[in-house]
Design a protein around this motif. Structure first.
Motif, mmCIF file in Angstrom:
data_model
loop_
_atom_site.group_PDB
_atom_site.id
_atom_site.type_symbol
_atom_site.label_atom_id
_atom_site.label_comp_id
_atom_site.label_asym_id
_atom_site.label_seq_id
_atom_site.Cartn_x
_atom_site.Cartn_y
_atom_site.Cartn_z
ATOM 1 N N VAL A 63 55.990 0.572 66.322
ATOM 2 C CA VAL A 63 55.959 0.899 64.903
ATOM 3 C C VAL A 63 54.570 1.361 64.473
ATOM 4 N N ALA A 64 53.560 0.535 64.756
ATOM 5 C CA ALA A 64 52.198 0.864 64.322
ATOM 6 C C ALA A 64 51.209 0.046 65.127
ATOM 7 N N VAL A 65 50.006 0.583 65.279
ATOM 8 C CA VAL A 65 48.973 -0.099 66.047
ATOM 9 C C VAL A 65 47.601 0.219 65.468
ATOM 10 N N MET A 66 46.691 -0.732 65.620
ATOM 11 C CA MET A 66 45.302 -0.524 65.247
ATOM 12 C C MET A 66 44.413 -1.322 66.185
ATOM 13 N N HIS A 67 43.106 -1.073 66.101
ATOM 14 C CA HIS A 67 42.155 -1.796 66.923
ATOM 15 C C HIS A 67 41.385 -2.771 66.035
ATOM 16 N N THR A 68 41.018 -3.915 66.599
ATOM 17 C CA THR A 68 40.313 -4.922 65.808
ATOM 18 C C THR A 68 38.885 -4.513 65.462
ATOM 19 N N ASN A 69 38.273 -3.637 66.242
ATOM 20 C CA ASN A 69 36.867 -3.307 66.046
ATOM 21 C C ASN A 69 36.604 -1.809 65.896
ATOM 22 N N LEU A 70 37.516 -0.979 66.315
ATOM 23 C CA LEU A 70 37.317 0.468 66.282
ATOM 24 C C LEU A 70 38.273 1.097 65.275
ATOM 25 N N ALA A 71 37.813 2.192 64.660
ATOM 26 C CA ALA A 71 38.632 2.858 63.653
ATOM 27 C C ALA A 71 39.810 3.569 64.291
ATOM 28 N N GLY A 72 40.865 3.687 63.521
ATOM 29 C CA GLY A 72 42.022 4.442 63.986
ATOM 30 C C GLY A 72 43.296 3.651 63.845
ATOM 31 N N THR A 73 44.360 4.356 63.492
ATOM 32 C CA THR A 73 45.699 3.780 63.445
ATOM 33 C C THR A 73 46.661 4.791 64.044
ATOM 34 N N LYS A 74 47.774 4.296 64.516
ATOM 35 C CA LYS A 74 48.799 5.169 65.090
ATOM 36 C C LYS A 74 50.158 4.632 64.667
ATOM 37 N N TYR A 75 51.085 5.552 64.358
ATOM 38 C CA TYR A 75 52.403 5.161 63.885
ATOM 39 C C TYR A 75 53.502 5.839 64.685
ATOM 40 N N GLY A 76 54.624 5.156 64.777
ATOM 41 C CA GLY A 76 55.802 5.785 65.357
ATOM 42 C C GLY A 76 56.299 6.886 64.440
ATOM 43 N N ASP A 77 56.897 7.905 65.006
ATOM 44 C CA ASP A 77 57.326 9.066 64.221
ATOM 45 C C ASP A 77 58.289 8.676 63.101
ATOM 46 N N SER A 78 59.115 7.690 63.332
ATOM 47 C CA SER A 78 60.141 7.342 62.351
ATOM 48 C C SER A 78 59.591 6.610 61.134
ATOM 49 N N VAL A 79 58.329 6.148 61.190
ATOM 50 C CA VAL A 79 57.775 5.394 60.063
ATOM 51 C C VAL A 79 56.552 6.061 59.446
ATOM 52 N N LYS A 80 56.111 7.156 60.006
ATOM 53 C CA LYS A 80 54.928 7.837 59.481
ATOM 54 C C LYS A 80 55.110 8.190 58.008
ATOM 55 N N GLY A 81 54.088 7.907 57.221
ATOM 56 C CA GLY A 81 54.132 8.208 55.800
ATOM 57 C C GLY A 81 54.815 7.143 54.968
ATOM 58 N N ARG A 82 55.435 6.156 55.629
ATOM 59 C CA ARG A 82 56.139 5.090 54.887
ATOM 60 C C ARG A 82 55.531 3.712 55.151
ATOM 61 N N PHE A 83 55.051 3.472 56.344
ATOM 62 C CA PHE A 83 54.503 2.171 56.726
ATOM 63 C C PHE A 83 52.995 2.266 56.858
ATOM 64 N N ASP A 84 52.326 1.123 56.654
ATOM 65 C CA ASP A 84 50.874 1.078 56.753
ATOM 66 C C ASP A 84 50.456 -0.222 57.449
ATOM 67 N N ILE A 85 49.640 -0.097 58.492
ATOM 68 C CA ILE A 85 49.154 -1.272 59.218
ATOM 69 C C ILE A 85 47.714 -1.551 58.781
ATOM 70 N N SER A 86 47.391 -2.821 58.620
ATOM 71 C CA SER A 86 46.039 -3.194 58.215
ATOM 72 C C SER A 86 45.792 -4.656 58.567
ATOM 73 N N ARG A 87 44.555 -5.082 58.380
ATOM 74 C CA ARG A 87 44.190 -6.490 58.515
ATOM 75 C C ARG A 87 43.461 -6.899 57.251
ATOM 76 N N ASP A 88 43.758 -8.084 56.747
ATOM 77 C CA ASP A 88 43.085 -8.527 55.547
ATOM 78 C C ASP A 88 41.813 -9.290 55.896
ATOM 79 N N GLN A 89 41.134 -9.814 54.869
ATOM 80 C CA GLN A 89 39.853 -10.465 55.103
ATOM 81 C C GLN A 89 39.991 -11.754 55.902
ATOM 82 N N ALA A 90 41.183 -12.303 55.931
ATOM 83 C CA ALA A 90 41.425 -13.501 56.737
ATOM 84 C C ALA A 90 41.868 -13.138 58.144
ATOM 85 N N SER A 91 41.783 -11.845 58.478
ATOM 86 C CA SER A 91 42.154 -11.332 59.802
ATOM 87 C C SER A 91 43.638 -11.407 60.088
#
Length: 125
Positions: free
Chosen positions: A48-76
């Motif tokens: 569905v979606a992936v990100m790195h804990t220390n490096l910039a960048g996100t990647k999404y599956g084609d079926s969810v692009k533009g609709r889903f958003d992956i992130s981490r909050d201040q509590a990790s």
């Protein structure tokens, strides 16, 4: 060994929104790919979606692009904001981790070795 616990799943109508959370233990993760996958009954696990804990960048599956958003909050906590959901988004959602790798992260479930137990999302039309 990192443990992951997902929450936030439930039932939602098509067009609605849902936010999934994944709490890790330990909370602070260093140098890892963290991702969301999903699996519908009778289907293969899908990235569905992936990100790195220390490096910039996100990647999404084609079926969810533009609709889903992956992130981490201040509590990790790893989050997945799901907007404009569709019935085909129904499935068990899992968070996963692969430590000690750089970006770009893969959206291939075979690359991940730490998994949560999942949280169910059901979208009705």
């Amino acid at each position: 060994q990192v443990t992951l616990v997902e929450s936030g799943g439930g039932s939602v109508q098509a067009g609605g929104s849902l936010t999934l959370s994944c709490v890790t233990s330990p909370k602070i993760l260093r140098w890892a790919c963290v991702a969301w996958f999903r699996q519908a009954p009778g289907k293969e696990r899908e990235g569905v979606a992936v990100m790195h804990t220390n490096l910039a960048g996100t990647k999404y599956g084609d079926s969810v692009k533009g609709r889903f958003d992956i992130s981490r909050d201040q509590a990790s906590t790893l989050l997945l904001q799901m907007n404009n959901v569709k019935p085909e988004d129904t499935g068990m959602y899992y968070c996963a981790i692969r430590e000690g790798v750089d970006w770009p992260c893969a959206l291939d479930s075979r690359e991940y070795d730490g998994w949560g137990r999942g949280t169910q999302v059901t979208v009705s039309s």
